[in-house]
Design a protein around this motif. Structure first.
Motif: not given
Length: 326
Positions: A310-326
């Motif tokens: 999401t950072s690479l593609l400059d995508i704004n992630v709204p509230e309510g999402y949690t990061p996937i921990e690989e």
């Protein structure tokens, strides 16, 4: 000491009786009382989600039955003919139950036997897989299990939240997986209602994944993949095309999101397999009829995203999402 004919006949009869008694103490099959249950596991393909489901299934039955249960695990390596051969062998050997992990495994198991109980898992739509036209939540025959269907309106919601400017969504999946087609058709309705345009991009098997993915990347703004076993086993190939082209992919499950996507609505496949194992226990030990058992579903869903992409593609992630921990 001499034996008369009468004594010899009596001895033979006694030996036969002992042999019958001995064999009757073994596995009785089906749902009857038994000292040892033999479970055949047919897993259609190897990838993290279905691997977790198999682990959960085995864990539940092992906790419940301990040494009373043994498992015969077979992987069909993504080939329908292999799945058919595996399930036919399970049926011929009269196993007590078959665990069919994924859509094609369930189809093969149902074709192989109408008598041995079958518990399916990682199956999106039991009705279409089994050819049931008047589905009421129960199959009515020797099959039950746990569905991995995700709320498709929630998946469409993820695409709408991440891409409010809309665009064209390419829906990428394997044409031989009936559950994938069902999901593609359903999410298309939700996306069109939200203002997106959609087109299906289907491949037959792993041999044409790259070619079809490239076409989708050339023609679309966003890619969506349903819960599809062939996609899940080819995430590297898909990512090698989409990431350089900076085309985002929203996935139908967490493992595909990790492999080549940016976000997903997911479930825990270990928990799903564990629930399937409990259903198997209810059949084997409690005498439940699989045809009268409601298909079960995950009771928890979550929105997740892949921070790096999401950072690479400059995508704004709204509230309510949690990061996937690989």
């Amino acid at each position: 000491m001499k034996f008369s004919v009468k004594n010899t006949a009596a001895l033979l009869i006694s030996l036969c009786v002992l042999l019958v008694c001995f064999t009757s103490c073994g596995n009785t099959g089906g749902t009857g009382e038994t000292s040892q249950y033999k479970i055949g596991i047919c897993q259609f393909i190897e990838h993290e989600a279905v691997d977790k489901a198999t682990s959960g299934f085995k864990a539940a039955l092992t906790e419940k039955l301990g040494e009373e249960v043994t498992f015969d695990y077979k992987n069909a390596t993504g080939e329908k003919m292999n799945a058919q051969s595996i399930c036919s062998a399970f049926a011929a050997d009269k196993y007590d139950l078959i665990f069919a992990n994924s859509t094609n495994a369930l189809s093969a198991a149902a074709e192989a036997t109408s008598e041995i109980p079958i518990v399916g898992c990682s199956v999106t739509d039991f009705a279409s897989t089994l050819g049931i036209t008047d589905f009421t939540g129960k199959t009515g025959f020797n099959v039950t299990g746990c569905s991995d269907i995700l709320p498709l309106e929630k998946q469409a919601e993820v695409i709408n939240e991440l891409f409010p400017e809309k665009g064209k969504v390419g829906i990428l999946y394997c044409s031989s997986e009936t559950n994938s087609k069902y999901q593609a058709d359903e999410i298309t309705k939700h996306l069109i209602a939200s203002g997106f345009t959609c087109e299906n991009y289907t491949f037959v098997d792993t041999t044409d994944v790259t070619l079809v993915t490239q076409k989708a990347a050339d023609e679309c703004d966003i890619i969506y993949t349903p819960t599809d076993n062939t996609v899940a086993s080819n995430t590297n190939a898909i990512n090698n095309i989409l990431e350089p082209a900076k085309i985002p992919l929203v996935a139908g499950n967490i493992d595909v999101a990790v492999g080549c996507g940016i976000a997903t609505v997911g479930i825990d496949y270990y928990d799903l397999g564990y629930e399937a194992g409990l259903m198997a226990y209810e059949i084997l030990k409690e005498g439940n009829n699989p045809g009268e058992m409601e298909i079960r579903y995950a009771d928890e869903y979550f929105k997740k995203y892949v921070p790096e992409r999401t950072s690479l593609l400059d995508i704004n992630v709204p509230e309510g999402y949690t990061p996937i921990e690989e």
